[in-house]
Scaffold this active site. Structure first.
Site, short mmCIF file in Angstrom:
data_model
loop_
_atom_site.label_atom_id
_atom_site.label_comp_id
_atom_site.label_asym_id
_atom_site.label_seq_id
_atom_site.Cartn_x
_atom_site.Cartn_y
_atom_site.Cartn_z
N CYS A 194 67.13 10.60 -57.03
CA CYS A 194 66.12 10.64 -55.96
C CYS A 194 66.29 9.54 -54.92
O CYS A 194 65.57 9.50 -53.92
CB CYS A 194 64.72 10.56 -56.57
SG CYS A 194 64.49 11.73 -57.92
N HIS A 225 57.71 5.86 -52.38
CA HIS A 225 58.40 6.88 -53.18
C HIS A 225 57.34 7.83 -53.74
O HIS A 225 57.53 9.04 -53.69
CB HIS A 225 59.21 6.23 -54.30
CG HIS A 225 60.03 7.18 -55.09
ND1 HIS A 225 60.97 8.01 -54.52
CD2 HIS A 225 60.05 7.46 -56.42
CE1 HIS A 225 61.55 8.75 -55.45
NE2 HIS A 225 61.00 8.44 -56.62
N GLU A 249 55.47 1.38 -58.76
CA GLU A 249 55.62 1.07 -57.34
C GLU A 249 54.46 0.22 -56.83
O GLU A 249 54.66 -0.72 -56.04
CB GLU A 249 55.74 2.36 -56.52
CG GLU A 249 56.08 2.11 -55.06
CD GLU A 249 56.49 3.36 -54.31
OE1 GLU A 249 57.01 3.22 -53.19
OE2 GLU A 249 56.30 4.48 -54.85
N LYS A 286 55.12 12.85 -50.06
CA LYS A 286 55.40 13.82 -51.12
C LYS A 286 54.15 14.59 -51.51
O LYS A 286 54.23 15.65 -52.14
CB LYS A 286 55.98 13.13 -52.35
CG LYS A 286 57.44 12.71 -52.21
CD LYS A 286 57.98 12.19 -53.54
CE LYS A 286 59.42 11.74 -53.44
NZ LYS A 286 59.57 10.45 -52.73
N HIS A 323 58.61 16.87 -54.11
CA HIS A 323 59.72 15.95 -54.32
C HIS A 323 61.04 16.70 -54.23
O HIS A 323 61.40 17.47 -55.11
CB HIS A 323 59.58 15.29 -55.69
CG HIS A 323 60.52 14.16 -55.92
ND1 HIS A 323 61.45 13.75 -54.99
CD2 HIS A 323 60.70 13.33 -57.00
CE1 HIS A 323 62.14 12.74 -55.47
NE2 HIS A 323 61.69 12.47 -56.69
N PHE A 338 66.09 8.49 -61.06
CA PHE A 338 66.53 8.46 -62.45
C PHE A 338 67.87 7.71 -62.52
O PHE A 338 68.72 7.85 -61.64
CB PHE A 338 66.73 9.87 -62.99
CG PHE A 338 65.46 10.56 -63.43
CD1 PHE A 338 64.21 10.05 -63.14
CD2 PHE A 338 65.53 11.76 -64.14
CE1 PHE A 338 63.05 10.71 -63.54
CE2 PHE A 338 64.37 12.43 -64.54
CZ PHE A 338 63.14 11.90 -64.24
#
Length: 417
Positions: A167, A307, A318, A339, A344, A403
């Site tokens: 991502c 994010h 975050e 998002k 996403h 990830f």
């Protein structure tokens, strides 16, 4: 010896995502707080599927940009990436049919690449044997196929690279392109990410990980970053490409400049292959590195495009990272997650959200975090809840974390001439 750092500006924008099929429609949706999440139409599902929602690109025909025969030789993630690249190229005003093509390059990544081609090829193999596999399977499934096809289509003979950091992919691509121009290795770079992973294998795999929202009865409300009732992210598809250009060249040709890239930072969690560092240490270090590269103090930052995936662990990490880095200033800056409207898009997310950040700087509008009914405990920051806000800002950050422990932060600045 001190190396000269060239200024890098953004002169072209291109995007296609669940919120809109171009920059104008996407920005309109984000400003209005409209969700692009809906029922999955890409493949049939039965009662065994626990997740039946996603963010799909709708009402768009690849034949509008690519010959049908040529399109069959590419995966959908390439179609979307080319669409975004062509829009960005057109917006830049650069004539790509002439000029120093060896000084122009491409950095477009994908988190997963041609997954639709892989699934199709495997089905064909099992059903009819190896001799019936599509001969274009390999050039369709390659994760670098989008970068290669854009390079061919726009005659970009400079650097031709592809990032694949889950991502964080799109932001890593933009960061790499920025550094190449900054140090003089290129004058123009098309950079971003593309993803088309609304597929049975991807939806099913993320679902069994319990990573996806199961709010199937209310798709538009399913992506709810920072809300106490969030239950996972919503998988989506899309692409975004921006044209980065050396400032001197852009100024000399009278280009319209959307924003300036001020800094880039990255880090690794070295913690877990799928979960973020719970304290947000990697995210904090990526933001700090980006601001150091930008030569801007903490209190210069006025907005963060988070994010913000709508996952319990990710959002919490975050928020902790922002609080730890910015201290008291954390409560004075705004931070929203687009998002909540786009879902996403994995490897394309960093590109899509960079476009949103650039437009926020250019137009003085902060896109909202929709579906934020009640922030989770300890989430006492300004998430621009539910409604866009007019505010003229000078410095903004875009965060992308993936990830594998990949963390990236980009610092953008308003361009005032």
């Amino acid at each position: 010896m001190t190396l000269t750092r060239r200024r890098v500006v953004v002169t072209g924008l291109g995007v296609i995502c669940p919120a809109g099929n171009d920059v104008a429609s996407t920005w309109s949706a984000l400003r209005e707080g409209r969700s692009g999440i809906g029922r999955i139409t890409a493949f049939e599902q039965n009662e065994e599927w626990t997740v039946t929602i996603a963010g799909e690109v709708r009402g768009w025909d690849v034949a509008s940009i690519i010959d049908v025969k040529e399109a069959r030789r590419m995966d959908r993630f390439c179609h979307l990436g080319i669409a975004a690249a062509l829009e960005a190229a057109g917006d830049s005003g650069i004539d790509f049919t002439s000029g120093p093509s060896e000084r122009r390059g491409v950095a477009i990544g994908s988190g997963i690449g041609g997954i639709l081609t892989i699934e199709e090829g495997h089905t064909k193999l099992l059903a009819t044997g190896p001799r019936k596999i599509n001969p274009f399977t390999v050039p369709r499934l390659m994760v670098n196929a989008c970068a290669g096809n854009v390079s061919i289509r726009l005659n970009l003979r400079g650097a031709n690279i592809c990032t694949a950091t889950a991502c964080a992919t799109g932001s890593h691509a933009i960061g790499a392109a920025y550094m190449m121009i900054q140090r003089g290795d290129a004058d123009v770079m098309l950079a971003g990410g593309s993803e088309a992973a609304v597929s049975p294998l991807c939806i099913g795999s993320f679902a069994v990980m319990k990573a996806l929202s199961t709010r199937n009865d209310a798709p538009a409300e399913a992506s709810r970053p920072f809300d106490r009732d969030r239950d996972g992210f919503v998988l989506s598809e899309g692409a975004a490409v921006i044209v980065l250009e050396a400032y001197e060249q852009a100024r000399a040709r009278g280009a319209r400049i959307h924003a300036e890239v001020l800094g880039f930072g990255s880090s690794g969690d070295a913690s877990h292959i799928a979960a973020p560092d719970e304290e947000g240490d990697g995210a904090r270090r990526a933001m700090a590195a980006a601001l150091h590269d930008a030569r801007r103090p903490l209190d210069a930052v006025e907005y963060i495009n988070a994010h913000g995936t709508s996952t319990p662990l990710g959002d919490a990490a975050e928020v902790r990272a922002v609080k730890q880095l910015f201290g008291a200033h954390a409560t004075r800056l705004a931070m929203s997650s687009t998002k909540s409207m786009t879902g996403h898009a994995l490897g394309a997310a960093g590109g899509i959200e960079s476009v949103a950040t650039i437009l926020a700087l250019r137009d003085g509008v902060l896109p909202p975090t929709i579906n934020l009914a009640a922030p989770d405990d300890g989430f006492d920051l300004d998430f621009v809840p539910n409604t866009a806000r007019e505010k003229r800002i000078a410095v903004a950050i875009n965060n992308s974390f993936g990830f594998g422990g990949h963390n990236t932060s980009l610092v953008f600045g308003r361009f005032d001439g």
